[in-house]
Design an enzyme around this catalytic site. Sequence first.
Site, PDB file in Angstrom:
ATOM      1  N   ASP A   1      17.352   5.822  -0.281  1.00  0.00           N
ATOM      2  CA  ASP A   1      17.834   4.477   0.051  1.00  0.00           C
ATOM      3  C   ASP A   1      18.556   3.857  -1.134  1.00  0.00           C
ATOM      4  O   ASP A   1      18.060   3.866  -2.256  1.00  0.00           O
ATOM      5  CB  ASP A   1      16.655   3.573   0.435  1.00  0.00           C
ATOM      6  CG  ASP A   1      17.098   2.135   0.679  1.00  0.00           C
ATOM      7  OD1 ASP A   1      17.719   1.871   1.726  1.00  0.00           O
ATOM      8  OD2 ASP A   1      16.846   1.277  -0.202  1.00  0.00           O
TER       9      ASP A   1
ATOM     10  N   TYR B   1      22.592  -2.681  -6.002  1.00  0.00           N
ATOM     11  CA  TYR B   1      21.862  -1.999  -7.053  1.00  0.00           C
ATOM     12  C   TYR B   1      22.822  -1.518  -8.142  1.00  0.00           C
ATOM     13  O   TYR B   1      23.573  -0.566  -7.969  1.00  0.00           O
ATOM     14  CB  TYR B   1      21.084  -0.808  -6.489  1.00  0.00           C
ATOM     15  CG  TYR B   1      20.122  -1.166  -5.373  1.00  0.00           C
ATOM     16  CD1 TYR B   1      19.635  -2.463  -5.209  1.00  0.00           C
ATOM     17  CD2 TYR B   1      19.692  -0.201  -4.473  1.00  0.00           C
ATOM     18  CE1 TYR B   1      18.756  -2.787  -4.197  1.00  0.00           C
ATOM     19  CE2 TYR B   1      18.796  -0.507  -3.456  1.00  0.00           C
ATOM     20  CZ  TYR B   1      18.338  -1.807  -3.314  1.00  0.00           C
ATOM     21  OH  TYR B   1      17.458  -2.113  -2.296  1.00  0.00           O
TER      22      TYR B   1
ATOM     23  N   LYS C   1      23.312  -0.530   2.554  1.00  0.00           N
ATOM     24  CA  LYS C   1      23.169  -1.885   3.069  1.00  0.00           C
ATOM     25  C   LYS C   1      24.503  -2.619   3.083  1.00  0.00           C
ATOM     26  O   LYS C   1      25.443  -2.242   2.371  1.00  0.00           O
ATOM     27  CB  LYS C   1      22.141  -2.645   2.221  1.00  0.00           C
ATOM     28  CG  LYS C   1      20.799  -1.896   2.159  1.00  0.00           C
ATOM     29  CD  LYS C   1      19.755  -2.607   1.358  1.00  0.00           C
ATOM     30  CE  LYS C   1      18.478  -1.782   1.300  1.00  0.00           C
ATOM     31  NZ  LYS C   1      18.582  -0.661   0.370  1.00  0.00           N
TER      32      LYS C   1
ATOM     33  N   GLY D   1       8.517  -1.625  -1.979  1.00  0.00           N
ATOM     34  CA  GLY D   1       7.640  -2.344  -2.905  1.00  0.00           C
ATOM     35  C   GLY D   1       6.166  -2.129  -2.664  1.00  0.00           C
ATOM     36  O   GLY D   1       5.397  -3.097  -2.656  1.00  0.00           O
TER      37      GLY D   1
ATOM     38  N   PHE E   1       3.867  -1.199  -4.474  1.00  0.00           N
ATOM     39  CA  PHE E   1       3.023  -1.582  -5.600  1.00  0.00           C
ATOM     40  C   PHE E   1       3.164  -3.069  -5.947  1.00  0.00           C
ATOM     41  O   PHE E   1       2.706  -3.519  -6.987  1.00  0.00           O
ATOM     42  CB  PHE E   1       3.362  -0.727  -6.823  1.00  0.00           C
ATOM     43  CG  PHE E   1       3.227   0.750  -6.583  1.00  0.00           C
ATOM     44  CD1 PHE E   1       2.043   1.299  -6.117  1.00  0.00           C
ATOM     45  CD2 PHE E   1       4.291   1.610  -6.819  1.00  0.00           C
ATOM     46  CE1 PHE E   1       1.908   2.664  -5.899  1.00  0.00           C
ATOM     47  CE2 PHE E   1       4.178   2.975  -6.602  1.00  0.00           C
ATOM     48  CZ  PHE E   1       2.982   3.505  -6.131  1.00  0.00           C
TER      49      PHE E   1
ATOM     50  N   GLY F   1       4.428  -3.995  -9.393  1.00  0.00           N
ATOM     51  CA  GLY F   1       3.736  -3.502 -10.580  1.00  0.00           C
ATOM     52  C   GLY F   1       2.252  -3.755 -10.648  1.00  0.00           C
ATOM     53  O   GLY F   1       1.518  -3.012 -11.310  1.00  0.00           O
ATOM     54  N   ILE F   2       1.780  -4.799  -9.991  1.00  0.00           N
ATOM     55  CA  ILE F   2       0.371  -5.179 -10.122  1.00  0.00           C
ATOM     56  C   ILE F   2      -0.576  -4.099  -9.606  1.00  0.00           C
ATOM     57  O   ILE F   2      -1.711  -3.978 -10.067  1.00  0.00           O
ATOM     58  CB  ILE F   2       0.111  -6.523  -9.393  1.00  0.00           C
ATOM     59  CG1 ILE F   2      -1.275  -7.084  -9.706  1.00  0.00           C
ATOM     60  CG2 ILE F   2       0.308  -6.387  -7.894  1.00  0.00           C
ATOM     61  CD1 ILE F   2      -1.429  -7.612 -11.095  1.00  0.00           C
TER      62      ILE F   2
END
Length: 338
Positions: free
Chosen positions: A55, A60, A85, A235, A237, A240-241
């Site tokens: 993707d 980006y 996209k 996403g 994660f 990051g957490i």
Amino acid sequence: MSRTLEKRRIGQSSLEITTLGLGCASLAGIFSAVPADQARATIHHALDAGLNHVDTAPQYGLGRSEHLVGDVVRTRRAETILSTKVGRLLKPVSPGVQDKGAWVDPLPFDQVYDYSYDGIMRSFEDSLQRLGVNNVDILYVHDIGVATHGVEANKPLWQQLASGGYRALRELRDTGLVSAIGLGVNEWEVLMDAMTLGDWDVFLLAGRYTLLEQTALAPFMTTAAQRGSSVVVGGPFNSGILVGGTTFNYAKAPEAIVARVKAIETVCNQFNVPLPAAALQFPLTHPVVCNVLPGPRSPAELDGILDWWDVAIPAELWTTLAEKGLLASGTPIPGGTA
């Protein structure tokens, strides 16, 4: 090493996607630089490992990601389910006045939002040129909604999509230039609005259906199931957490989030399951989810993700999380719901 990954069908389309994919935002240098050779090696490594979904997006690296992805996918097109996209056009700009955002060393463009019929058609054609291919498999409307644009600024952009942009997407799908259409966003509410415009094959939703947060569960996920649409979870994660970081939604995690993560990790430790492994595999317990899309920055990071992917997770881990109130009520888990 290639592995055999489960595949799931995307909506009502003919596409079958591996349940693990490769998100290519990080490879374009968000927050810190990624050498081009390292980025291309990561994409090759993902395909070699058996992942078939890649993707990307014009945003980006302001074109950089699509160029890097194209360098690899052009030679391996038959084994790749490729998504990009629409909604942003790239306008050449002097680097001295460029709005680089969080991108390190982006290409020399600024982004212009355009969700109109003509804007989407041009965005699609521009992406084909950057990628160096003559079609893509999935085309997403990128970042429409109030989370990106605010309430007032989103209104005319939404009108562009409603009055012509959706028709452009349908034409691209009907003529076979793309096989599936959808939206790629960070908020589930706009996806409910999108369903009033017509039929969509797949939604890429980042951060809203994760081990930490299931706010998208109802009414969005339940409605997607009724409509026969699939969901790709980006996403996983939560920025990051859930992999030992301190950020949630790209900002410092509040204390309540940190405490919830610690409670989830305590349960994971009880079953000797690394927290990131549980986070990576959790979304696929929902039947409408067809793919989880992490964004490693190197072949080594991808290997770490593959190690988490291979961890066997006992059903009791999910039921224990549910019993402790750490999953939203109604969350599908093996053997029932939370």
